[in-house]
Scaffold this motif. Structure first.
Motif, PDB file in Angstrom:
ATOM      1  N   ASP A  46       0.838  -1.197   0.000  1.00 35.04           N
ATOM      2  CA  ASP A  46       0.000   0.000   0.000  1.00 35.04           C
ATOM      3  C   ASP A  46       0.880   1.257   0.000  1.00 35.04           C
ATOM      4  N   LEU A  47       0.803   2.030  -1.053  1.00 32.28           N
ATOM      5  CA  LEU A  47       1.633   3.246  -1.134  1.00 32.28           C
ATOM      6  C   LEU A  47       0.817   4.506  -0.837  1.00 32.28           C
ATOM      7  N   SER A  48      -0.379   4.315  -0.288  1.00 32.82           N
ATOM      8  CA  SER A  48      -1.179   5.503   0.026  1.00 32.82           C
ATOM      9  C   SER A  48      -0.694   6.114   1.343  1.00 32.82           C
ATOM     10  N   VAL A  49      -1.207   7.303   1.637  1.00 29.88           N
ATOM     11  CA  VAL A  49      -0.747   8.065   2.795  1.00 29.88           C
ATOM     12  C   VAL A  49      -1.952   8.364   3.679  1.00 29.88           C
ATOM     13  N   PHE A  50      -1.729   8.355   4.979  1.00 26.93           N
ATOM     14  CA  PHE A  50      -2.826   8.633   5.906  1.00 26.93           C
ATOM     15  C   PHE A  50      -2.856  10.116   6.251  1.00 26.93           C
ATOM     16  N   ASP A  51      -4.007  10.721   6.074  1.00 23.32           N
ATOM     17  CA  ASP A  51      -4.154  12.147   6.384  1.00 23.32           C
ATOM     18  C   ASP A  51      -4.657  12.284   7.823  1.00 23.32           C
ATOM     19  N   GLU A  52      -3.800  12.893   8.663  1.00 19.46           N
ATOM     20  CA  GLU A  52      -4.147  13.012  10.090  1.00 19.46           C
ATOM     21  C   GLU A  52      -5.400  13.856  10.313  1.00 19.46           C
ATOM     22  N   GLN A  53      -5.611  14.831   9.425  1.00 23.06           N
ATOM     23  CA  GLN A  53      -6.759  15.724   9.616  1.00 23.06           C
ATOM     24  C   GLN A  53      -8.081  15.061   9.269  1.00 23.06           C
ATOM     25  N   THR A  54      -8.115  14.475   8.079  1.00 18.60           N
ATOM     26  CA  THR A  54      -9.392  13.886   7.634  1.00 18.60           C
ATOM     27  C   THR A  54      -9.552  12.447   8.120  1.00 18.60           C
ATOM     28  N   LYS A  55      -8.451  11.898   8.658  1.00 19.41           N
ATOM     29  CA  LYS A  55      -8.430  10.496   9.118  1.00 19.41           C
ATOM     30  C   LYS A  55      -8.748   9.515   7.978  1.00 19.41           C
ATOM     31  N   GLU A  56      -8.319   9.934   6.783  1.00 23.17           N
ATOM     32  CA  GLU A  56      -8.537   9.053   5.617  1.00 23.17           C
ATOM     33  C   GLU A  56      -7.232   8.856   4.867  1.00 23.17           C
ATOM     34  N   SER A  57      -7.152   7.719   4.193  1.00 26.67           N
ATOM     35  CA  SER A  57      -5.966   7.473   3.358  1.00 26.67           C
ATOM     36  C   SER A  57      -6.224   7.985   1.954  1.00 26.67           C
ATOM     37  N   TYR A  58      -5.170   8.459   1.320  1.00 22.93           N
ATOM     38  CA  TYR A  58      -5.309   8.890  -0.078  1.00 22.93           C
ATOM     39  C   TYR A  58      -4.011   8.607  -0.823  1.00 22.93           C
ATOM     40  N   MET A  59      -4.112   8.531  -2.137  1.00 19.44           N
ATOM     41  CA  MET A  59      -2.945   8.323  -2.972  1.00 19.44           C
ATOM     42  C   MET A  59      -2.442   9.708  -3.417  1.00 19.44           C
ATOM     43  N   PRO A  60      -1.209  10.071  -3.047  1.00 14.69           N
ATOM     44  CA  PRO A  60      -0.718  11.402  -3.453  1.00 14.69           C
ATOM     45  C   PRO A  60      -0.668  11.538  -4.976  1.00 14.69           C
ATOM     46  N   HIS A  61      -0.795  12.754  -5.438  1.00 14.41           N
ATOM     47  CA  HIS A  61      -0.613  13.046  -6.869  1.00 14.41           C
ATOM     48  C   HIS A  61       0.802  13.572  -7.088  1.00 14.41           C
ATOM     49  N   VAL A  62       1.257  13.477  -8.323  1.00 17.14           N
ATOM     50  CA  VAL A  62       2.661  13.812  -8.599  1.00 17.14           C
ATOM     51  C   VAL A  62       2.790  14.822  -9.737  1.00 17.14           C
ATOM     52  N   VAL A  63       3.590  15.844  -9.477  1.00 19.02           N
ATOM     53  CA  VAL A  63       3.986  16.782 -10.540  1.00 19.02           C
ATOM     54  C   VAL A  63       5.451  16.507 -10.836  1.00 19.02           C
ATOM     55  N   GLU A  64       5.763  16.342 -12.103  1.00 16.29           N
ATOM     56  CA  GLU A  64       7.131  15.977 -12.492  1.00 16.29           C
ATOM     57  C   GLU A  64       7.773  17.070 -13.345  1.00 16.29           C
ATOM     58  N   SER A  65       9.053  17.324 -13.046  1.00 16.42           N
ATOM     59  CA  SER A  65       9.852  18.170 -13.953  1.00 16.42           C
ATOM     60  C   SER A  65      11.018  17.294 -14.416  1.00 16.42           C
ATOM     61  N   SER A  66      11.208  17.221 -15.731  1.00 12.88           N
ATOM     62  CA  SER A  66      12.235  16.314 -16.245  1.00 12.88           C
ATOM     63  C   SER A  66      13.003  16.954 -17.396  1.00 12.88           C
ATOM     64  N   VAL A  67      14.317  17.062 -17.211  1.00  9.72           N
ATOM     65  CA  VAL A  67      15.153  17.647 -18.270  1.00  9.72           C
ATOM     66  C   VAL A  67      16.452  16.861 -18.378  1.00  9.72           C
ATOM     67  N   GLY A  68      16.956  16.731 -19.601  1.00 13.29           N
ATOM     68  CA  GLY A  68      18.218  16.033 -19.817  1.00 13.29           C
ATOM     69  C   GLY A  68      19.403  16.960 -19.583  1.00 13.29           C
ATOM     70  N   VAL A  69      20.394  16.456 -18.842  1.00 17.15           N
ATOM     71  CA  VAL A  69      21.620  17.243 -18.631  1.00 17.15           C
ATOM     72  C   VAL A  69      22.246  17.545 -20.001  1.00 17.15           C
ATOM     73  N   ASP A  70      22.286  16.514 -20.848  1.00 15.29           N
ATOM     74  CA  ASP A  70      22.943  16.661 -22.145  1.00 15.29           C
ATOM     75  C   ASP A  70      22.166  17.597 -23.070  1.00 15.29           C
ATOM     76  N   ARG A  71      20.830  17.507 -22.972  1.00 21.81           N
ATOM     77  CA  ARG A  71      20.039  18.382 -23.842  1.00 21.81           C
ATOM     78  C   ARG A  71      20.180  19.847 -23.404  1.00 21.81           C
TER      79      ARG A  71
END
Ligand code: GAP
Length: 431
Positions: free
Chosen positions: A284-309
């Protein structure tokens, strides 16, 4: 200023030892490059500035170093085994191979002029290998085609061992490998390259806000390292060009001589990866929210750049040819923080070498990237430094013996001023 071309950049990189074709003495390995002393320094500066930038946000961003080899399960869960392929086609006449999506198949082969194509097949871009002596599904491994997956599979490890809270980011710099059908445009599309990736984990409801924040932050980075702002633009992906994992994506594009192309991708990956790895691993990779007392799956924002580029982009961006008294001067106008060499120490005559050397040794001891060059006319030595983008040269002449000053010559303005040898450290820090 003459137009910069890919050919000029390739020639300069080879001439001055920024980049070498890998295995050049054996006629080269296609799409694979080695970096010489100046190239390695330039890359080191790119990595350093990127790390400083992504870790400077109010939210915590932590660094990891994941492995390059990834198990079959990882790439199955990530969707790469199924989706990470390009359509390939061969010319039956000249045997050349092409990416089918880059050709008009109604027309003849661009290489031999004959129209005799094979069917289009999907070509898996990941390099496959086996761990150990046995060769079966269980020992099958792949060289990672992106560094991101080792961040996702370590998400829970970082969360529990570093005791960090959402929102936070995990960043990584490392090699990635793609068996590109047609590697091209020098460092633009390689088979072995280096990525700088950030995965930022947040609550689903704040993910759109962070997507915008990261776009802004990344654009500031490019401004800070000195890229020409008129050659940068943002381009939002259309729905039908989104990668299999992304909900929305915006590319930072740069205007290369061969057109506007992706420099960096900023993607909203939603909870795709964590959900996939949870389902495939049974953890289980979800996270427990102490405030809402519910588990949720975090969302992800990605930044990706090539060193060579980015390396290639910086070369195009800083390349200039000036006309000085009828002579052409090639100069790389690197931002001093990016320049592989910050200062060159040049004794005007070889007789002064012994007196000038301690200046070089002292600056080197203070961790400045400096070069000592005593051979050739002073004009030629200035040109050599201009061509590798050294922001300042310090010339030690016969007067220096008397007044303890050197002449500082600025790469861009060509202005010269006398500076006390005791103040050189401060002079460089100000740069
Ligand atoms: N994790 C997301 C990802 O890998 P991508 O758009 O495939 O997305 C991200 O790659 C960045 O990596 C690109 O914007 C580019 O800077 C760099 N990159 C990708 N493929 C490359 C290649 N074959 N050669 C050099 N750089 C490459």
């Amino acid at each position: 200023m003459a137009n910069v071309t890919l050919e000029k950049i390739v020639a300069l990189c080879k001439r001055r030892g920024f980049v070498y074709q890998s295995a050049e003495i054996y006629s080269g390995l296609n799409g694979v490059y080695d970096f010489g002393p100046l190239g390695a320094e330039l890359k080191r500066n790119i990595r350093k500035l990127w790390i400083e930038s992504v870790t400077s946000t109010p939210e915590e961003v932590l660094l990891i170093e994941g492995s390059i080899l990834g198990s079959h399960q990882v790439w199955e869960a990530s969707g790469h085994l199924k989706n990470f392929s390009d359509p390939m086609i061969d010319c039956l006449n000249c045997k050349k191979r092409f990416r089918a999506d880059e050709l008009n198949l109604e027309k003849a082969c661009p290489s031999c002029g004959v129209k005799n194509w094979t069917d289009v097949r999907q070509f898996q871009l990941m390099f496959e290998t086996n761990l150990g002596a046995l060769s079966d599904q269980a020992t099958k491994a792949y060289l990672r085609p992106e560094t991101a997956q080792s961040i996702f599979i370590n998400f829970k490890n970082v969360l529990s061992t570093y005791r960090v809270k959402i929102p936070f980011g995990i960043a990584q710099i490392g090699k990635a490998f793609r068996n590109e059908i047609t590697p091209k445009q020098f460092l633009f599309r390689m088979r072995e390259f280096e990525q700088m990736e950030l995965e930022f984990f947040c609550k689903p409801e704040s993910s759109d806000k962070y997507f915008d924040t990261w776009i802004e932050h990344r654009m500031k980075f490019y401004e800070k390292i000195g890229l020409n702002q008129s050659k940068l633009r943002l381009r939002k992906h259309e729905q039908d060009e989104l990668a299999h994992y992304s909900k929305q994506c915006t590319d930072v594009e740069y205007e290369f001589p061969f057109g506007w192309k992706e420099l960096e991708g900023i993607a909203h990956r939603s909870d795709y990866d964590l959900r996939q790895h949870s389902a495939h691993s049974g953890k289980d990779l979800s996270v427990f929210d102490e405030q809402t007392k519910e588990s949720y799956m975090p969302h992800v924002v990605e930044s990706s750049v090539g060193v060579d580029r980015l390396f290639l982009t910086l070369l195009f961006d800083s390349y200039h040819e000036d006309n000085i008294e009828g002579d052409t001067r090639t100069v790389l106008r690197f931002n001093p923080a990016i320049a592989p060499i910050t200062a060159a120490i040049l004794p005007l005559s070889k007789k002064l070498s012994e007196n000038a050397k301690p200046i070089y040794e002292n600056l080197k001891k203070q961790s400045f990237r400096v070069q000592f060059d005593e051979s050739g006319s002073i004009g030629k030595r200035y040109r050599r430094q201009d061509e590798i983008g050294t922001p300042v040269c310090f010339t030690f002449d016969f007067d220096s013996l008397e007044d303890n000053n050197v002449t500082a010559r600025n790469r861009d303005t060509l202005k010269q001023e006398r500076v006390s040898i005791d103040r050189l450290e401060m002079y460089l820090r100000k740069l």
